[in-house]
Design a protein around this motif. Structure first.
Motif, mmCIF file in Angstrom:
data_model
loop_
_atom_site.group_PDB
_atom_site.id
_atom_site.type_symbol
_atom_site.label_atom_id
_atom_site.label_comp_id
_atom_site.label_asym_id
_atom_site.label_seq_id
_atom_site.Cartn_x
_atom_site.Cartn_y
_atom_site.Cartn_z
ATOM 1 N N ALA A 50 -0.525 0.061 -3.117
ATOM 2 C CA ALA A 50 -1.295 1.199 -2.620
ATOM 3 C C ALA A 50 -0.449 2.464 -2.625
ATOM 4 C CB ALA A 50 -1.807 0.913 -1.204
ATOM 5 N N LYS A 51 -1.122 3.594 -2.607
ATOM 6 C CA LYS A 51 -0.425 4.883 -2.656
ATOM 7 C C LYS A 51 0.210 5.234 -1.309
ATOM 8 C CE LYS A 51 -1.267 9.625 -4.275
ATOM 9 N NZ LYS A 51 -2.317 10.543 -4.783
ATOM 10 N N HIS A 52 -0.483 4.897 -0.222
ATOM 11 C CA HIS A 52 -0.021 5.291 1.112
ATOM 12 C C HIS A 52 0.046 4.098 2.057
ATOM 13 C CE1 HIS A 52 -0.684 9.546 0.135
ATOM 14 N NE2 HIS A 52 -1.872 9.192 -0.348
ATOM 15 N N SER A 174 -4.586 -8.213 -1.555
ATOM 16 C CA SER A 174 -5.401 -7.809 -0.420
ATOM 17 C C SER A 174 -4.699 -6.649 0.278
ATOM 18 C CB SER A 174 -5.596 -8.983 0.547
ATOM 19 O OG SER A 174 -4.347 -9.437 1.048
ATOM 20 N N GLY A 175 -5.496 -5.723 0.765
ATOM 21 C CA GLY A 175 -4.932 -4.481 1.284
ATOM 22 C C GLY A 175 -5.007 -3.367 0.270
ATOM 23 N N ASN A 176 -5.401 -3.706 -0.986
ATOM 24 C CA ASN A 176 -5.568 -2.697 -2.029
ATOM 25 C C ASN A 176 -6.846 -2.939 -2.817
ATOM 26 O OD1 ASN A 176 -4.665 -0.363 -3.362
ATOM 27 N ND2 ASN A 176 -3.745 -1.545 -5.028
ATOM 28 N N LEU A 177 -7.760 -3.699 -2.214
ATOM 29 C CA LEU A 177 -9.020 -4.018 -2.881
ATOM 30 C C LEU A 177 -10.112 -3.018 -2.544
ATOM 31 C CD1 LEU A 177 -8.935 -7.874 -2.244
ATOM 32 C CD2 LEU A 177 -8.800 -6.769 -4.493
ATOM 33 N N ASN A 203 -5.431 4.470 -0.813
ATOM 34 C CA ASN A 203 -5.118 5.348 -1.944
ATOM 35 C C ASN A 203 -5.743 6.728 -1.771
ATOM 36 O OD1 ASN A 203 -3.627 3.431 -3.605
ATOM 37 N ND2 ASN A 203 -5.561 2.358 -3.824
ATOM 38 N N ASP A 204 -6.369 6.959 -0.628
ATOM 39 C CA ASP A 204 -7.086 8.197 -0.341
ATOM 40 C C ASP A 204 -6.135 9.177 0.361
ATOM 41 O OD1 ASP A 204 -8.659 10.181 0.946
ATOM 42 O OD2 ASP A 204 -10.396 8.849 1.042
ATOM 43 N N ASP A 205 -5.767 10.244 -0.336
ATOM 44 C CA ASP A 205 -4.815 11.211 0.215
ATOM 45 C C ASP A 205 -5.308 11.833 1.516
ATOM 46 O OD1 ASP A 205 -3.308 10.728 -2.039
ATOM 47 O OD2 ASP A 205 -3.836 12.603 -3.050
#
Length: 366
Positions: A50-52, A174-177, A203-205
Motif C-alpha cells: 500500500a502507498k500509506h 490483505s490490507g491492500n484489496l 492508497n488514497d492520499d
C-alpha cells in the motif's frame, strides 16, 4: 496444561533484538511520532503493497478513523449504511455505530465463516456507502464479483484486517484489496505488540492525510486543529517491537499453516467439523484454528480436564448483545449456529510437536 497461546514464549524468540531496541528507544528520549514509528509505517506499507500506513493506538481506532475520515471528506454522512458480517467481533460493528453510521448485518458462509458475498447485493440500498469486510480467523474474503458490485454501486470496501496480516488473494495481500484497511496488533495477533497497537493502510492520499490529522487531535500542524479529532497514536516502543517482528511474519504464518494442515489431516472424530484448508494456502494465515461441534461445551470441558486450554471466538453474536438491543428481534440462523458451536484450539509458531500430537490424540478420544 497446554496453553491456548504462550505469548511469553512467542516474544522470547526475539528477545535479543527486542531488548536491544527497547534500550535504544529509552535512551533516545523520543517516545512519540519519531523514527521508530515512521520506519515501521514505511516497512508495513512496503510489506502490504500500500502507498500509506498510519500507525494508531489500536485496531478499533483504525476502523473508526477510516470511517470518520470518509465522513470528513464528504464520502459518507451519519445515517448512511455500512454492510458488515453478522458473526464478526463486536469491534467491527462498534466502529460503524460510533460514527453515527448504520451497520447492516449479512450472514456468513458456513464453511469459511466469512461474509457470504452472494448475499450482499440484496442488502444494498440508496443509503449504502460501504462494505466492511472482515478476514475472520485469518482467511481472506474477496472476489471479482465483490469488486464489481462495489464499483457498480459506488461503495467503499474497507477491510478489517485485524486477524489476517500476510494473507493473500490473487497475489495481493490483505490490507491492500479494498480502499482502506484497519489492522490490530493486540498481543495475541499473528503480528502482536507488547500492548495495544493498530494501523491503517490505504492508497488514497486524501484519506491518509485526513486520518493522520484526526488521530492527532485533528491537527496536521501543532496547535492548529482542523477537525474535532482524537488522540490515537502508535508510540515509539510499540512501533519498534512491531518493526522487528514484521521481519518474521511470513515465517510465523507458515508455521501456523503446517499445524493447521496436521489438525485437518489427523483429527478424525465424527462429531468434529474441521475448517476448510483453502486450495491456495496463502489465503489463510490461521490466526485461530476453529473447529465446530454440536457438543461444544462438553468438548471444551473434556479438553480442559485433559490439559488442553481452548477459547470460544465468540460465544454471543453481535445481534444478541445488550449493547445492540435494538436488534433483539432479528434472526441470523447461520451466525447463531456458528456462535453456538465454535471452539478454538491452540495454534502458534512456538507450539511443540508433542503438544500438537497430544491435542490430536485427546480430541480423537472424545
Amino acid at each position: 496444561m497446554i496453553k491456548f497461546l504462550d505469548l511469553q514464549k512467542i516474544n522470547l524468540e526475539y528477545q535479543q533484538e527486542i531488548e536491544a531496541k527497547l534500550i535504544d528507544v529509552f535512551r533516545s528520549g523520543w517516545y512519540l511520532m519519531g523514527k521508530e514509528l515512521f520506519g515501521f509505517e514505511a516497512n508495513l506499507a512496503n510489506y502490504i503493497g500500500a502507498k500509506h500506513t498510519i500507525g494508531v493506538a489500536n485496531g478499533l481506532d483504525a476502523l473508526r478513523l477510516i470511517l470518520r475520515g470518509y465522513i470528513e471528506l464528504g464520502v459518507m454522512s451519519p445515517g448512511d449504511e455500512i454492510i458488515v458480517p453478522s458473526n464478526t467481533y463486536i469491534a467491527s460493528i462498534l466502529a460503524i455505530s460510533d460514527n453515527g453510521l448504520i451497520p447492516v448485518l449479512v450472514e456468513p458462509e458456513i464453511n469459511t465463516y466469512n461474509i457470504d458475498i452472494s448475499k450482499i447485493q440484496e442488502k444494498i440500498t440508496p443509503k449504502t456507502k460501504g462494505i466492511l469486510l472482515v478476514h475472520l480467523q485469518g482467511r481472506v474474503v474477496f472476489s471479482d464479483q465483490l469488486k464489481e458490485l462495489a464499483h457498480q454501486h459506488h461503495l467503499k470496501i474497507i477491510e478489517d484486517n485485524a486477524q489476517a496480516i500476510g494473507a493473500e488473494w490473487n497475489d495481493i495481500k490483505s490490507g491492500n484489496l479494498g480502499d482502506a484497511a484497519g489492522f490490530s496488533f493486540y498481543p495475541g495477533k499473528n503480528l502482536g505488540a507488547l500492548g495495544d497497537a493498530g494501523a491503517v493502510t490505504t492508497n488514497d492520499d486524501d484519506l491518509a492525510k485526513t486520518i493522520r490529522a484526526l488521530a492527532n487531535y485533528g491537527s496536521n500542524q501543532k496547535y492548529v486543529n482542523i477537525y474535532k479529532g482524537l488522540n490515537s497514536r502508535l508510540d515509539e516502543i510499540q512501533a519498534a517491537v512491531l518493526d522487528i517482528k514484521l521481519k518474521y511474519i511470513d515465517r510465523e504464518n507458515e508455521s501456523r499453516r503446517i499445524i493447521a494442515q496436521r489438525f485437518i489431516n489427523e483429527i478424525t472424530h465424527p462429531d468434529i467439523i474441521l475448517p476448510e484448508y483453502p486450495e491456495n494456502e496463502k489465503e489463510h494465515v490461521w490466526h485461530v484454528f476453529v473447529i465446530r461441534s454440536s457438543r461444544r461445551d462438553e468438548l471444551q470441558a473434556y479438553l480442559t480436564e485433559n490439559g488442553v486450554q481452548t477459547l470460544i471466538h465468540y460465544p454471543i453474536p453481535p445481534h444478541q448483545q445488550e449493547a445492540y438491543k435494538e436488534w433483539e428481534n432479528l434472526s441470523f440462523p447461520i451466525s447463531e449456529k456458528i456462535h453456538q458451536e465454535v471452539l478454538s484450539l491452540p495454534i502458534s509458531s512456538v507450539m511443540e510437536e508433542k503438544d500438537l500430537s497430544t491435542i490430536i490424540k485427546v480430541i480423537n478420544k472424545f
